[in-house]
Design a protein around this motif. Structure first.
Motif, mmCIF file in Angstrom:
data_model
loop_
_atom_site.group_PDB
_atom_site.id
_atom_site.type_symbol
_atom_site.label_atom_id
_atom_site.label_comp_id
_atom_site.label_asym_id
_atom_site.label_seq_id
_atom_site.Cartn_x
_atom_site.Cartn_y
_atom_site.Cartn_z
ATOM 1 N N LEU B 171 0.822 -1.206 0.000
ATOM 2 C CA LEU B 171 0.000 0.000 0.000
ATOM 3 C C LEU B 171 0.859 1.262 0.000
ATOM 4 O O LEU B 171 0.351 2.363 -0.177
ATOM 5 N N ILE B 172 2.155 1.098 0.252
ATOM 6 C CA ILE B 172 3.023 2.263 0.370
ATOM 7 C C ILE B 172 3.973 2.407 -0.817
ATOM 8 O O ILE B 172 3.982 3.419 -1.496
ATOM 9 N N LEU B 173 4.765 1.356 -1.066
ATOM 10 C CA LEU B 173 5.871 1.512 -2.021
ATOM 11 C C LEU B 173 5.435 1.853 -3.449
ATOM 12 O O LEU B 173 6.012 2.747 -4.057
ATOM 13 N N PRO B 174 4.435 1.156 -4.030
ATOM 14 C CA PRO B 174 4.120 1.480 -5.426
ATOM 15 C C PRO B 174 3.655 2.921 -5.615
ATOM 16 O O PRO B 174 3.839 3.492 -6.685
ATOM 17 N N VAL B 225 1.791 21.781 1.836
ATOM 18 C CA VAL B 225 0.843 21.446 0.766
ATOM 19 C C VAL B 225 1.165 20.071 0.184
ATOM 20 O O VAL B 225 0.284 19.229 -0.012
ATOM 21 N N ILE B 226 2.450 19.821 -0.068
ATOM 22 C CA ILE B 226 2.828 18.530 -0.664
ATOM 23 C C ILE B 226 2.555 17.396 0.323
ATOM 24 O O ILE B 226 2.079 16.324 -0.064
ATOM 25 N N ALA B 227 2.823 17.639 1.606
ATOM 26 C CA ALA B 227 2.521 16.597 2.595
ATOM 27 C C ALA B 227 1.027 16.308 2.623
ATOM 28 O O ALA B 227 0.611 15.153 2.740
ATOM 29 N N LEU B 228 0.225 17.356 2.467
ATOM 30 C CA LEU B 228 -1.235 17.136 2.399
ATOM 31 C C LEU B 228 -1.580 16.265 1.198
ATOM 32 O O LEU B 228 -2.357 15.317 1.308
ATOM 33 N N PHE B 229 -0.979 16.569 0.046
ATOM 34 C CA PHE B 229 -1.283 15.778 -1.151
ATOM 35 C C PHE B 229 -0.910 14.309 -0.946
ATOM 36 O O PHE B 229 -1.666 13.408 -1.281
ATOM 37 N N TYR B 230 0.278 14.076 -0.406
ATOM 38 C CA TYR B 230 0.692 12.691 -0.171
ATOM 39 C C TYR B 230 -0.220 12.026 0.864
ATOM 40 O O TYR B 230 -0.682 10.909 0.676
ATOM 41 N N GLY B 231 -0.463 12.738 1.957
ATOM 42 C CA GLY B 231 -1.263 12.159 3.033
ATOM 43 C C GLY B 231 -2.665 11.802 2.553
ATOM 44 O O GLY B 231 -3.164 10.702 2.793
ATOM 45 N N VAL B 232 -3.282 12.735 1.826
ATOM 46 C CA VAL B 232 -4.611 12.485 1.294
ATOM 47 C C VAL B 232 -4.577 11.295 0.331
ATOM 48 O O VAL B 232 -5.475 10.456 0.324
ATOM 49 N N GLY B 233 -3.513 11.236 -0.461
ATOM 50 C CA GLY B 233 -3.375 10.118 -1.398
ATOM 51 C C GLY B 233 -3.368 8.779 -0.674
ATOM 52 O O GLY B 233 -4.085 7.851 -1.058
ATOM 53 N N TYR B 234 -2.576 8.671 0.383
ATOM 54 C CA TYR B 234 -2.522 7.399 1.124
ATOM 55 C C TYR B 234 -3.832 7.124 1.835
ATOM 56 O O TYR B 234 -4.324 5.999 1.849
ATOM 57 N N TRP B 235 -4.383 8.139 2.460
ATOM 58 C CA TRP B 235 -5.617 7.947 3.226
ATOM 59 C C TRP B 235 -6.754 7.506 2.308
ATOM 60 O O TRP B 235 -7.570 6.672 2.673
ATOM 61 N N ASN B 236 -6.799 8.084 1.112
ATOM 62 C CA ASN B 236 -7.899 7.809 0.199
ATOM 63 C C ASN B 236 -7.685 6.580 -0.668
ATOM 64 O O ASN B 236 -8.586 6.177 -1.387
ATOM 65 N N ALA B 237 -6.477 6.021 -0.650
ATOM 66 C CA ALA B 237 -6.164 4.924 -1.568
ATOM 67 C C ALA B 237 -7.114 3.767 -1.336
ATOM 68 O O ALA B 237 -7.344 3.336 -0.207
ATOM 69 N N PHE B 238 -7.695 3.299 -2.428
ATOM 70 C CA PHE B 238 -8.694 2.259 -2.321
ATOM 71 C C PHE B 238 -8.342 1.108 -3.254
ATOM 72 O O PHE B 238 -8.340 -0.057 -2.871
#
Lengths: 367, 317
Positions: B171-174, B225-238
């Motif tokens: 869930l993280i590396l790719p 801002v970039i940390a938000l983008f990454y964080g949201v990306g991981y949190w939302n990953a489905f």
């Protein structure tokens, strides 16, 4: 990422603006940001065709390139080491899978692996191109792209112009904060919210029934699926889409409005003759980038709603690849379909970037 | 042109107490005051837009904290606040599938964002000096991946080949690197005044030290801002979880949300309609709210950073 390109341009813009505020280094304005986007696209083209590419504004000490390679390495080795982890991750998770596409030319079986699987040439591609299901997916993909181009694309422009006409900056900032928000919700969340409002047991039907009317089923009706998809996309991303247009609007010189007003142009005439021409280059750039991205439409959105509306309406290229490959185990066949999609997309993107570069330059620099 | 002779707009807001006269917004003198109909139209459209975003969120949050009686009375979603009860949250957060999924999502998001930020900042800084050794080849190695992605099938074969199926690393590396985010960071780093970096070097600072002690403190907004983008990306990953995780006890929150709200799996505890149990809708809504809470918490702090740039641009005009 259905609105990836818009996001991309939007973010470049923010960074340009942020630099502006942070350092007052120069007059990086909306035009500058988009120019940078176009410039990047151009640079990318040069790389794609193997052209020499030296970035403008190089600040490093010029050294004789070959003789001093070692010297340059010694000088810059910390920088190279810093970039290394990202390069390694990309090599493994982006470049290695590119090689993995050889399974499209094989009759791949997970039990024997890639080296031992028999080679079948282009048989898989022939099968894919003769498959009516594949063409259904192509049709759905293109229909959705076209529909969203008409019913999604103009909304952020209109909204940005409306917001820009607000005089009170606090009100404007507050509304911006609200409309950007859904962009950060996941597709699962967005579809869930729609389910709660429009679903069989949702708020809409709840109030219809309470008033003695017939319930309507929006979430599972394949005939209206296009509208549903688009309204979900609008709810999630139209607000975020305005960011780039707002930036472009703020770059329009108010003196132009003032001059137009002095010349007797009313509000609508100013909008037509000052605002829209000011947005033209941005609109053209985003439009072309979106066209280059036509084969990619809301993958997660489809997967989430496929059970409800059926494959007939919701099968797009990405879901076709996923279901034939991962779900049905027809790996080579799905890889062939995926490779076709990837290559056509690449061609579209490169063409679009070329066009965007041409338009972008004429739209941004030589007004 | 009556507009040009219009009095300065100070008189327009005379009815209000002039608390902060300096920050009061001013309409440019050449701009005519919009007619009543236009004003009303604008207000209606904007109100509809804001309501369309906040309305659904309001009713979902409200239903999640409503007592069973209130929900039954409303017939489903609650629009008018009635009796408030946090039973739904107590129920799903006291162990079980949802609690587990929240922990998984929090863990993956925290680890992933930290890793992504370190790798991306290093890479962006390493590439922020055009003309440095191997600068152009590395940059193109990054950029090419933005234009051609290998596709789902080879990606899956790779992850399974690496033995990462059913591990959190899948869930993280790719999705660890977003080239796009690196390009944003790089653009920002390149905009930092060369003189500052040069003086640091003259004072004997290494590149690492320049990055951590000079560049990063100057880049707080863009980093946030970039940390938000990454964080949201991981949190939302489905989809990653659907693809790479078969063990249902490892599912992140988005997958659990899907099964409870979209696939009609009943939330544990929903069946036993005891006196203390929360109602089914409240449980579903509570899961939805859990999925958006982290975003609602972080968003206001970061949002001003990406709005600020645009607003300053607007003020400068």
């Amino acid at each position: 990422m259905s609105t990836g390109t818009e996001r991309q341009a939007a973010l470049r813009q923010e960074v340009a603006a942020a630099q502006d505020s942070g350092h007052s280094a120069g007059s990086t304005t909306a035009a500058g940001g988009l120019g940078a986007a176009a410039q990047d696209a151009g640079t990318q083209d040069a790389g794609g065709s193997g052209g020499g590419s030296t970035e403008a504004g190089s600040t490093a000490v010029p050294l004789r390139p070959k003789a001093n390679l070692k010297l340059r390495f010694n000088r810059d080795r910390s920088l190279v080491f810093m970039a290394l982890p990202a390069v390694i991750l990309l090599a493994i998770f982006a470049y290695l899978p590119m090689l993995g596409n050889v399974v499209a030319f094989q009759d791949y079986s997970p039990y024997v692996g890639i080296p031992a699987s028999p080679w079948v040439g282009t048989d898989n591609f022939a099968r894919v191109l003769a498959d009516p299901d594949f063409w259904l997916a192509v049709k759905n993909t293109l229909v959705i792209t076209a529909f969203q181009l008409v019913f999604f694309f103009p909304i952020p422009i209109a909204l940005a112009m409306l917001l820009n006409s607000l005089v009170n900056p606090r009100l404007r900032a507050a509304i911006q904060a609200v409309v950007y928000l859904p962009h950060f919700f996941s597709w699962v969340l967005v579809v869930s919210v729609f389910q709660q409002i429009f679903g069989g047991a949702g708020l809409l039907n709840q109030s219809l029934r309470a008033n003695g009317w017939q319930a309507v089923d929006i979430m599972t009706n394949p005939d209206t699926f296009l509208f549903l998809l688009t309204s979900q996309a609008v709810w999630k991303d139209a607000g975020w889409g305005i960011i780039v247009f707002l930036a472009a609007l703020s770059a329009i010189d108010p003196a132009q409005y003032e001059a137009a007003a002095v010349d007797g142009a009313n509000r609508w005439k100013r909008m037509w003759h000052v605002t829209l021409p000011g947005l033209r280059s941005v609109i053209v750039l985003l439009l072309i980038l979106r066209l280059g991205d036509s084969l990619t439409v809301g993958f997660e959105q489809m997967i989430l709603q496929r059970d409800a509306v059926g494959a007939e309406a919701s099968e797009v290229l990405d879901t076709f690849v996923y279901y034939t490959g991962v779900q049905n185990g027809d790996w080579s066949y799905a890889a062939a379909a995926g490779l076709i999609k990837g290559l056509v997309s690449l061609a579209l993107i490169l063409t679009a970037n070329k066009v965007a570069h041409i338009f972008g330059e004429s739209g941004v620099y030589s007004k | 042109m009556s507009t040009l002779t219009r009095k300065a707009p100070a008189s327009a807001g005379a009815a209000r107490p002039p608390r902060q006269p300096r920050t009061k917004p001013e309409r440019p003198i050449w701009d005519e005051e919009p007619g009543a109909a236009a004003k009303a139209g604008k207000i209606v459209v904007l109100a509809v837009v804001v309501l369309a975003v906040l309305g659904p969120l309001y009713t979902i949050v409200l239903t999640s904290i409503s007592a069973q009686a209130t929900i039954t009375q409303a017939g489903g979603l609650v629009l008018v606040p009635g009796e408030i009860s946090f039973a739904a949250y107590q129920q799903i957060l006291s162990g079980g599938v949802v609690t587990r999924a929240v922990l998984v999502s929090v863990g993956v998001t925290a680890t992933g964002t930290a890793l992504s930020m370190v790798v991306s900042i290093l890479c962006a800084y390493g590439l922020s000096r055009p003309g440095s050794f191997a600068h152009t080849p590395i940059l193109f190695t990054l950029l090419i991946t933005m234009f051609f992605s290998a596709g789902i099938i080879p990606a899956y074969l790779l992850v399974s080949g690496l033995g990462l199926i059913n591990t959190y690393w899948a869930l993280i590396l790719p999705s660890c690197i977003s080239v796009f985010n690196i390009i944003i960071l790089r653009g920002f780093f390149m905009g930092i005044d060369r003189g500052i970096l040069d003086s640091a070097r003259i004072d004997g600072a290494s590149e690492w030290r320049t990055l951590t002690q000079i560049v990063l403190p100057m880049s707080k907004a863009v980093t946030a801002v970039i940390a938000l983008f990454y964080g949201v990306g991981y949190w939302n990953a489905f989809f990653n979880a659907i693809l790479y995780i078969n063990d249902s006890s490892m599912n992140p929150l988005q997958v659990v949300l899907r099964s409870y709200v979209l696939q009609g799996v009943s939330v544990p505890g929903q069946v036993d309609v005891g006196t203390g149990a929360a109602a089914g809708p409240a449980l579903q809504m509570a899961v939805i709210v859990l999925a958006m809470i982290p975003i609602l918490i972080v968003y206001p702090f970061v949002q001003k950073h990406f709005t600020k740039g645009v607003m300053i641009g607007a003020v400068k005009g």
